[in-house]
Design an enzyme around this catalytic site. Structure first.
Site, PDB file in Angstrom:
ATOM      1  N   SER A 180       0.833  -1.202   0.000  1.00 26.39           N
ATOM      2  CA  SER A 180       0.000   0.000   0.000  1.00 26.39           C
ATOM      3  C   SER A 180       0.874   1.262   0.000  1.00 26.39           C
ATOM      4  O   SER A 180       1.664   1.451  -0.928  1.00 26.39           O
ATOM      5  CB  SER A 180      -0.963  -0.054   1.186  1.00 26.39           C
ATOM      6  OG  SER A 180      -2.029   0.865   1.029  1.00 26.39           O
TER       7      SER A 180
ATOM      8  N   ASP B  64      -1.167  13.491  14.224  1.00 25.57           N
ATOM      9  CA  ASP B  64      -1.229  14.871  13.727  1.00 25.57           C
ATOM     10  C   ASP B  64      -0.484  14.988  12.401  1.00 25.57           C
ATOM     11  O   ASP B  64      -0.989  15.576  11.432  1.00 25.57           O
ATOM     12  CB  ASP B  64      -0.628  15.848  14.741  1.00 25.57           C
ATOM     13  CG  ASP B  64      -1.476  16.001  15.990  1.00 25.57           C
ATOM     14  OD1 ASP B  64      -2.663  15.597  15.968  1.00 25.57           O
ATOM     15  OD2 ASP B  64      -0.958  16.524  16.999  1.00 25.57           O
TER      16      ASP B  64
ATOM     17  N   HIS C 145      -7.422  -6.013   0.398  1.00 27.33           N
ATOM     18  CA  HIS C 145      -6.261  -5.117   0.398  1.00 27.33           C
ATOM     19  C   HIS C 145      -5.137  -5.623   1.299  1.00 27.33           C
ATOM     20  O   HIS C 145      -3.968  -5.484   0.964  1.00 27.33           O
ATOM     21  CB  HIS C 145      -6.708  -3.718   0.834  1.00 27.33           C
ATOM     22  CG  HIS C 145      -5.625  -2.692   0.763  1.00 27.33           C
ATOM     23  ND1 HIS C 145      -4.881  -2.469  -0.383  1.00 27.33           N
ATOM     24  CD2 HIS C 145      -5.151  -1.808   1.691  1.00 27.33           C
ATOM     25  CE1 HIS C 145      -4.004  -1.494  -0.155  1.00 27.33           C
ATOM     26  NE2 HIS C 145      -4.153  -1.099   1.090  1.00 27.33           N
TER      27      HIS C 145
END
Length: 260
Positions: A87, A178, A237
């Site tokens: 990925s 974040d 996936h």
């Protein structure tokens, strides 16, 4: 500025296999595969920036993440390596191969194409933020907090691999959430670098995954013209977790043919 990545090194001789996880994954996710591969070769599993036990840093571009990986190779004295990426990690290794092809013996790309993707992680980020606010004491509480936004239990179990005890004994995320959220637009982009990588390439895709449809293959072959594309029919996936034996077999056959 590069980040000094955390890694797990099996040791051994020969051209190593470097394994790179996907978004919100870590080297830990690959332990069972590494245990098998290390019987045949040196295997290095890495934590990308803002993941696993690697430092948190601003910037999630593929150029930056590929430079981190290249710096690790330099630090370990590795001239060339086989690179396996799943990925997001697949885009990282494609980027490195395009930027410095002389450092790459081969590529194994797991269920990703070298293209831009649309947004698809809003519920995951919402669940992780909910978990942060909830400060769970145990994994049952953590799962309940995630479940308010993430319906699929398998996805919740995967996300929970990012939990560890903080100084107060509560479960907390070790990822740089974040930085990942801020850099999410970069993560959705195509790999860095220009042109094609014409070395040996194996692309493994899940038959139940939408990440590498047949419509993506012409563009994929522009970047990876020598790619052998193999479909694991009963996998989605997370094909390496859903069909581990078939995944192992395809990787082993590919690498064995190169060294024959």
């Amino acid at each position: 500025m590069t980040v000094e990545l955390n890694f797990q090194d099996s040791g051994g001789e020969g051209t190593p296999l470097i394994v790179v996880h996907g978004l919100l994954g870590s080297a830990d996710n690959w332990r069972s595969h590494v245990k098998q591969w290390q019987e045949q070769r040196r295997v290095i599993a890495v934590d990308l920036r803002n993941h696993g036990r690697s430092p948190h840093a601003d910037g999630m571009s593929y150029g930056e993440m590929a430079e981190d990986l290249l710096a690790l190779m330099d630090r370990l004295g590795i001239d060339r390596a086989h690179l396996l990426g799943h990925s997001m990690g697949g885009k990282v290794v494609i980027s490195l191969a395009r930027m410095t092809p002389q450092r790459v013996a081969s590529l194994i790309v797991a269920d990703i194409a070298p293209q831009k993707y649309g947004h698809g992680h809003d519920a995951v980020f919402a669940g992780l933020r909910n978990l942060q606010r909830g400060r769970p004491e145990n994994r049952r509480e953590a799962d309940a907090l995630l479940a308010e936004h993430v319906e699929e239990r398998g996805t919740r179990l995967f996300l929970a691999t990012n939990l560890e005890r903080d100084a107060e004994g509560m479960l907390a995320l070790r990822v740089g959430l974040d930085q990942i959220e801020t850099g999410y637009e970069e993560i959705m982009q195509a790999p860095a670098g220009e042109g094609a990588f014409d070395g040996p390439v194996l692309v493994l895709r899940g038959g139940r995954s939408h990440y590498v449809p047949d419509s993506a293959l012409p563009a994929l072959r522009e970047v990876l013209p020598t790619a052998e594309v193999v479909t694991l029919q009963d996998a989605g996936h997370w094909l390496h977790a859903e069909q581990p034996e078939a995944f192992q077999a395809k990787v082993n056959a590919f690498l064995s043919a190169l060294s024959a």
